[in-house]
Design a protein around this motif. Structure first.
Motif, PDB file in Angstrom:
ATOM      1  N   UNK A 159     -13.906 -46.172 -15.659  1.00 30.56           N
ATOM      2  CA  UNK A 159     -14.637 -45.206 -14.821  1.00 30.56           C
ATOM      3  C   UNK A 159     -14.306 -45.413 -13.335  1.00 30.56           C
ATOM      4  N   UNK A 160     -14.713 -44.435 -12.526  1.00 34.44           N
ATOM      5  CA  UNK A 160     -14.559 -44.551 -11.067  1.00 34.44           C
ATOM      6  C   UNK A 160     -15.861 -45.096 -10.473  1.00 34.44           C
ATOM      7  N   UNK A 161     -15.825 -45.418  -9.198  1.00 27.14           N
ATOM      8  CA  UNK A 161     -17.028 -45.928  -8.531  1.00 27.14           C
ATOM      9  C   UNK A 161     -18.183 -44.932  -8.613  1.00 27.14           C
ATOM     10  N   UNK A 162     -17.860 -43.647  -8.467  1.00 24.26           N
ATOM     11  CA  UNK A 162     -18.928 -42.634  -8.510  1.00 24.26           C
ATOM     12  C   UNK A 162     -19.572 -42.589  -9.895  1.00 24.26           C
ATOM     13  N   UNK A 163     -18.745 -42.698 -10.943  1.00 28.61           N
ATOM     14  CA  UNK A 163     -19.284 -42.708 -12.308  1.00 28.61           C
ATOM     15  C   UNK A 163     -20.177 -43.926 -12.527  1.00 28.61           C
ATOM     16  N   UNK A 164     -19.786 -45.054 -11.916  1.00 32.56           N
ATOM     17  CA  UNK A 164     -20.601 -46.270 -12.047  1.00 32.56           C
ATOM     18  C   UNK A 164     -21.977 -46.039 -11.419  1.00 32.56           C
TER      19      UNK A 164
END
Length: 516
Positions: A159-164
């Motif tokens: 995942x990306x940081x935003x998804x985290x």
């Protein structure tokens, strides 16, 4: 405080997260921010701690709401912008298995070459819109699946940081089309994961989040303790939003056909909005989603203000002293020095590739150089040539975009460089275009907020942003200077093309001697 609802735009960046609380007409009421380190233990590694970033989101929203003394139920929504290209493997409990690899991480450089030469990389780019480069999550995942098999075995999601952040807030794995279009894994036409790209990466759709539009709203399931900490109601809608690049275009009102946004901060970018996905047969620009019917094409450059900083630190001890004495910014002294040199720096060219280059070369081995030095040239020529070189390079990205969209009608320019009158005028002269500096500084946060209004049906078109920002400066090209730059540009472009082998060899030598 008036009880009219407010909106919050959050921008998750590479070294800090900002949250801006706006009135619905775009007026800034308050803001918060939190910094975190970029971990670079070796030249190839550039990572962030996922938990640091999550905490920064909570902290910056909390600062914005408490400074404005708003009530939790006065927040209409929170909408998100985020830096692109990060990759974080998490286990079945959502726990990070390592730090997140950012766009600047170069560990997948070897796999990038393999993808380009033996694995149909160019065709994958033509369908997915993310240039084949170590910044791309596709190449980072290739590195993880091949070179870190033990780690990959434990990986539940990539995942990306935003998804985290959204996973922590809502316990859901969702990714918007905009962030997904910057992974190299999403087919732009189908708005679904690209089978061949996933095969090459060595993963299945199960490893990735659920795809949703940039206007997707999460209305329930926010963890109450985080809502409380942020100072918002647990029922506050969260708009997933988009990537920082496309939202910056929206936030500076560069969404009409023919309007180009240029941003120069530490790095730089040039972008324009088109009404359907377009990729470049020569692979020079990206194509990322803003909404279902608005796409942004453009190119990021590594070498923006970072070059000016290098000049200040390595060349300009005397000027920095002078600035201290006069109590002004050292950059101001440097631009004054550069102003004494004629346009074109009397035939001195500078290629600004000191950190490799993304657009238009997509060559991590590219290196910086001065070309055309004579005994006549002084330090001030080198300072001016460096400023011109950054803009020449951005202009070559513009030329690639022009092949697709024709000549732009105007340029909206933002970023730290916009504070320098000399640099703004230089841009007008090199691009031979009117350059307009919009007032809005936090353009990605404003873009996120406007997209939020649109997602919630409060506005029926994104163009309301034009009423929210004024302009501060306008520069017209000086035709004398335009002529000089038109003569030098072809030389500038030919050099970087001819040096491909030399860049590779010198980079290999440097890697051997500087980082044995």
């Amino acid at each position: 405080m008036a009880s009219s609802p407010y909106m919050i735009g959050v921008d998750i960046g590479t070294t800090s997260t900002k949250a801006v609380l706006f009135e619905q007409n775009g007026t800034i009421v308050s803001q918060g921010s939190a910094d975190y380190p970029l971990h670079t233990p070796t030249p190839a590694i550039a990572e962030q701690d996922a938990e640091d970033i999550f905490q920064a989101v909570i902290t910056s929203v909390k600062q914005a709401t408490s400074k404005a003394e708003v009530k939790p139920d006065e927040i209409l929504f929170v909408s998100f912008s985020s830096a692109m290209h990060s990759i974080l493997p998490v286990d079945a409990h959502g726990k990070p298995l390592m730090r997140a690899m950012t766009w600047a991480d170069n560990r997948s450089a070897e796999w990038t070459k393999v993808l380009q030469s033996d694995m149909n990389g160019h065709d994958i780019y033509l369908r997915t819109g993310t240039p084949i480069h170590p910044m791309s999550p596709l190449t980072k995942i290739m590195w993880l699946t091949r070179d870190q098999p033990e780690l990959f075995k434990q990986t539940h999601k990539l995942i990306s940081m935003k998804e985290y952040v959204f996973y922590k807030l809502f316990s859901q794995y969702v990714i918007d089309h905009s962030m997904a279009s910057a992974t190299g894994l999403m087919n732009l036409e189908k708005l679904d994961w690209d089978e061949e790209a996933l095969q090459v990466a060595g993963i299945t759709p199960k490893h990735l989040s659920h795809l949703v539009p940039t206007t997707h709203v999460l209305r329930q399931g926010l963890h109450p303790e985080y809502a409380k900490e942020m100072g918002i109601a647990v029922t506050t809608p969260f708009v997933i939003g988009a990537s920082d690049g496309v939202l910056s275009n929206l936030g500076v009102n560069a969404i009409d056909p023919g309007v180009v946004a240029v941003t120069i901060g530490t790095s730089g970018a040039i972008r324009t909005v088109v009404d359907q996905p377009v990729t470049d047969p020569k692979g020079r620009f990206f194509c990322y989603a803003l909404t279902e019917d608005q796409w942004v094409i453009g190119g990021p450059v590594n070498n923006g203000g970072v070059i000016f900083r290098w000049i200040r630190d390595e060349f300009a001890a005397a000027e920095v002293e002078t600035a201290k004495r006069l109590g002004i910014d050292p950059y101001e002294v440097l631009t004054r020095v550069a102003e004494n040199v004629p346009a074109g720096s009397e035939g001195l060219l500078f290629h600004p590739y000191m950190t490799g280059e993304r657009a238009p070369l997509w060559n991590p081995s590219a290196r910086g150089s001065f070309f055309g030095l004579t005994l006549h040239h002084k330090k001030e020529h080198m300072i001016r040539a460096a400023l011109e070189g950054v803009l020449f390079n951005l202009y070559t990205v513009m030329l690639a975009i022009e092949e697709k969209i024709g000549r732009p009608t105007k340029i909206q320019a933002t970023g730290g460089f916009a504070r320098s009158e000399l640099w703004r005028q230089m841009m007008a002269d090199i691009f031979d275009q009117d350059v307009i500096i919009p007032e809005s500084i936090e353009s990605s946060c404003l873009g996120a907020a406007v997209l939020g209004l649109y997602a919630l049906g409060r506005i029926d078109s994104l163009s309301v942003v034009s009423n929210m920002i004024g302009s501060t400066h306008r520069h017209k090209p000086d035709q004398e200077h335009v002529r000089v730059y038109r003569e030098l540009l072809p030389i500038f472009i030919r050099i970087s093309r001819k040096f491909e082998e030399e860049y590779a060899d010198i980079a290999a030598f440097q890697n051997k001697t500087m980082h044995p």
